[in-house]
Design an enzyme around this catalytic site. Structure first.
Site, PDB file in Angstrom:
ATOM      1  N   ARG A 184      -2.095  -4.769   7.713  1.00  0.00           N
ATOM      2  CA  ARG A 184      -2.953  -3.584   7.591  1.00  0.00           C
ATOM      3  C   ARG A 184      -4.417  -3.928   7.383  1.00  0.00           C
ATOM      4  O   ARG A 184      -4.757  -5.024   6.926  1.00  0.00           O
ATOM      5  CB  ARG A 184      -2.497  -2.772   6.357  1.00  0.00           C
ATOM      6  CG  ARG A 184      -1.080  -2.239   6.435  1.00  0.00           C
ATOM      7  CD  ARG A 184      -1.031  -1.011   7.254  1.00  0.00           C
ATOM      8  NE  ARG A 184       0.302  -0.472   7.409  1.00  0.00           N
ATOM      9  CZ  ARG A 184       0.541   0.846   7.529  1.00  0.00           C
ATOM     10  NH1 ARG A 184      -0.431   1.725   7.499  1.00  0.00           N
ATOM     11  NH2 ARG A 184       1.782   1.262   7.708  1.00  0.00           N
ATOM     12  N   GLY A 242       0.783  -1.238   0.000  1.00  0.00           N
ATOM     13  CA  GLY A 242       0.000   0.000   0.000  1.00  0.00           C
ATOM     14  C   GLY A 242       0.814   1.286   0.000  1.00  0.00           C
ATOM     15  O   GLY A 242       0.594   2.174  -0.828  1.00  0.00           O
ATOM     16  N   SER A 272       3.640   5.884  17.641  1.00  0.00           N
ATOM     17  CA  SER A 272       3.387   6.828  18.733  1.00  0.00           C
ATOM     18  C   SER A 272       1.889   7.052  18.931  1.00  0.00           C
ATOM     19  O   SER A 272       1.481   8.023  19.561  1.00  0.00           O
ATOM     20  CB  SER A 272       4.090   8.162  18.452  1.00  0.00           C
ATOM     21  OG  SER A 272       5.491   7.988  18.361  1.00  0.00           O
ATOM     22  N   GLU A 317      -8.264   8.023  27.592  1.00  0.00           N
ATOM     23  CA  GLU A 317      -8.004   9.060  28.609  1.00  0.00           C
ATOM     24  C   GLU A 317      -7.212  10.235  28.023  1.00  0.00           C
ATOM     25  O   GLU A 317      -7.189  11.320  28.586  1.00  0.00           O
ATOM     26  CB  GLU A 317      -7.237   8.476  29.803  1.00  0.00           C
ATOM     27  CG  GLU A 317      -7.827   7.204  30.394  1.00  0.00           C
ATOM     28  CD  GLU A 317      -9.278   7.352  30.857  1.00  0.00           C
ATOM     29  OE1 GLU A 317      -9.712   8.499  31.100  1.00  0.00           O
ATOM     30  OE2 GLU A 317      -9.968   6.309  30.936  1.00  0.00           O
ATOM     31  N   ASN A 372       3.594  -5.140  10.253  1.00  0.00           N
ATOM     32  CA  ASN A 372       3.013  -4.035   9.463  1.00  0.00           C
ATOM     33  C   ASN A 372       1.787  -4.523   8.679  1.00  0.00           C
ATOM     34  O   ASN A 372       1.479  -4.014   7.607  1.00  0.00           O
ATOM     35  CB  ASN A 372       4.072  -3.461   8.512  1.00  0.00           C
ATOM     36  CG  ASN A 372       3.624  -2.150   7.887  1.00  0.00           C
ATOM     37  OD1 ASN A 372       2.901  -1.361   8.506  1.00  0.00           O
ATOM     38  ND2 ASN A 372       4.028  -1.903   6.650  1.00  0.00           N
TER      39      ASN A 372
END
Ligand code: OXD
Ligand code: MN
Length: 616
Positions: free
Chosen positions: A394, A212, A266, A521, A392
């Site tokens: 997807r 992709g 992240s 949160e 990885n």
């Protein structure tokens, strides 16, 4: 090809510039047939792909495909930005002169479609009618039917979209050839893969992959590299690897929009698709706009506007579960038409699984194959611990499948941006959130964004790998000019968004536990940021920005240790002073970095020195 005109007529393709482009490449690639694809062809293409075994059924209206084992990720070393202007060379864009590289990649492509079908995918990145529409049109050519299925999910695809362009010539020419995957020498000195964006010709030439990130040319090559270049060349907009969400306060009826960049691993997709924490769900609603790309421009009213040019999500499956990303799971539920790549697949039951989907893999391994297609039951004992899914792997699904997609996600006007955030995975130093109101300091913060290296191969464990604005792999022009363009675009607003840096990943140095619970949160930090922008809270000024006072954070219904909270709301001045030297070295690589950015760096450094003297 004799009947090319007939194929194009039958498909209703009337744009003569597009027809010429298709003709040129059909000849050059030696295609046997040409087929023009619109989103309305999806059901037929799915049937054909199932029949040929290119994809497999994975439950009602769900599909599965496996890639060639050496073709599972973007290849940064093989990705090139080319132009005819040597001054376009930056640190990260892997610049080459187009005269030099074009013949090389075209050499690999020539004749490569002999005996094959060339699919023509007319697409728009951005909803029809947006102020950036003229940068949004593209026509991808590909030899790969599965790529068509992905493109239909990820972009707005249809002949009508390019028949009536304001300037019929103005579309990105995006050529994709898969190549003979087992014979491309991936990762060897004889690697034949080339992923080239000829940015000043608005031409993308990708050879040697069906993954992709390399093969869906609307997404990264057009939506990011080409768009960033176009935005700079036109001085009109920014094209960034940013997520975009909206937060509605049901009590006041107001919605605020936050966009921002996060280096990989992240938590960007999880944040983009987040819901309000249960305890705050009655008051706040979070809506989803995009998980990966935002185009930003200044509207006539002087506000910064943003939109997600994509029409789908190409998300990492690993670790997606009810806790980390419940909306993603709904978006790939039966009936959504979602397409999975490189996860584990049960050929008897058509079930799918990936690491982190449930704490343990299915107990009964009958019928289960790993991402390479090997039967789990046949594994040797020494392979027992190997992942079933590729890290990885997807899922591809359209935005409309995301249960909390914003009502106005297709509004071509875009949405007003209230806040721009940056966040990299960092185990210490970075507080939960620190807000920055000064433009140059905000841009400086984005340029010094980084995430900790997680593998020895990537660098020293714990040391930041800088990833400016999370655009390192997608930079298409020099970083100094990039910084100036940011200062110019955001500086032209009359109501400037607030910047902030966030970090959900601080850990206790002793036992390693995360100091903040994360996931849903995280909204609490964004709520505070919106309140700060509105002047409802003041926070506490520190040398690196404004952090929340603990009583300002809405902690309703949250259990958190007092000491942990204190740590993530404070600044470790000594750790920060160490970091400043690395930042200076990082910025020194960039030619012509605007003086405002250096001044911001010096101001932050001086404020830290001052704080150190006061507390000494
Ligand atoms: C990426 C992606 O590689 O979004 O960043 O797929
Ligand atoms: Mn991305």
């Amino acid at each position: 090809m004799a009947d090319l005109d007939k194929s194009l007529d039958d498909a209703g393709l009337t744009n003569t510039s597009v027809r010429e482009y298709v003709r040129h490449w059909a000849d050059f690639l030696g295609a046997e047939r040409v087929e023009v694809v619109s989103a309305s062809d999806d059901a037929r293409l799915v049937e054909e792909s199932l029949a040929s075994g290119e994809i497999q059924p994975a439950g009602e209206g769900l599909y599965y495909s496996r890639s060639y084992a050496k073709d599972t990720a973007r290849s940064e070393e093989r990705t090139i930005v080319a132009t005819s202007r040597p001054q376009d060379e930056g640190v990260y864009n892997n610049w080459r002169h187009s005269d030099e590289i074009r013949p090389v990649v075209e050499g690999h492509m020539q004749g490569a479609l002999a005996g094959k079908t060339m699919y023509v995918i007319p697409y728009l990145m951005a909803p029809l009618g947006s102020p950036l529409e003229r940068f949004a049109a593209g026509v991808q050519l590909t030899d790969n039917r599965t790529v068509c299925l992905h493109m239909i999910r990820m972009a707005r695809v249809g002949v009508d979209l390019i028949n009536h362009l304001a300037d019929p010539e103005m579309f990105v020419r995006a050529v994709h050839v898969t190549g003979d995957l087992p014979n491309l020498g991936q990762g060897t000195p004889h690697d034949k893969r080339y992923f080239v964006t000829v940015a000043d010709e608005r031409t993308i030439l990708h050879f040697g992959s069906s993954y992709g990130g390399n093969a869906l040319l609307g997404k990264i090559a057009h939506g990011l590299r080409q768009a960033a270049y176009d935005g700079w060349a036109s001085r009109e907009f920014l094209g960034e690897q940013f997520m975009l969400l909206g937060i509605t306060d049901k009590e006041t009826g107001e919605t605020h929009h936050v966009c921002g960049g996060f280096p990989s691993a992240s938590g960007k997709t999880n944040l983009a698709m987040t819901l309000a924490p249960d305890a705050l769900g009655e008051r706040y609603h979070v809506s989803f706009y995009g998980d990966d790309i935002a185009w930003l421009w200044v509207g006539e009213d002087g506000c910064l506007y943003g939109l997600n040019p994509e029409n789908g999500v190409f998300g990492v499956a690993k670790d997606t579960n009810e806790k980390t990303n419940p909306t993603a799971l709904e978006a790939v539920a039966p009936g959504t038409g979602a397409l999975f790549t490189n996860i584990a697949y049960n050929e008897d039951t058509h079930e799918v699984w990936w690491e982190g989907r449930t704490p343990n893999p299915p107990e009964d391994v009958t019928g289960w194959r790993d991402w390479k297609g090997e039967l789990i039951a046949d594994r040797n004992p020494d392979e027992a611990g190997e992942p079933w899914a590729h890290p990885n792997s997807r899922f591809t699904t359209t935005l409309a499948n995301v249960p909390n997609v914003a009502e106005d996600f297709e509004d071509p006007k875009g949405v007003k941006i209230d806040a721009i955030i940056f966040g990299g995975r960092t185990r210490d130093r970075e507080p939960l959130v620190r807000a920055i109101t000064d433009l140059a300091e905000g841009v400086y913060d984005g340029l010094t964004l980084g995430a900790e290296a997680t593998f020895a191969a990537e660098g020293v464990e714990g040391k930041l790998r800088y990833d400016p604005m999370s655009m390192r792999p997608f930079m298409s022009y020099p970083e100094g000019a990039y910084a100036q363009h940011w200062l110019d675009i955001v500086g032209a607003t009359s109501d400037q968004p607030i910047f902030a840096h966030v970090n959900w990943f601080q850990r206790d140095p002793e036992d390693g536990h995360f100091l903040w619970p994360g996931y849903r949160e995280n909204l609490r930090a964004l709520l505070w940021l919106v309140q700060l922008k509105k002047g409802e809270v003041t926070g506490r000024q520190t040398p690196v920005g404004v952090v929340p006072l603990r009583e300002e954070l809405n902690l309703e219904g949250l259990q958190i240790d007092d000491g942990d909270l204190e740590t993530i709301l404070s600044i470790d001045v000594e750790r920060w002073r160490e970091e400043m030297d690395h930042r200076r070295e990082h910025l020194e690589q960039f030619a012509d970095l605007p003086e405002e950015i250096w001044a911001a760096h010096r101001r932050v450094a001086a404020a830290l020195d001052q704080e150190a003297t006061v507390t000494a």
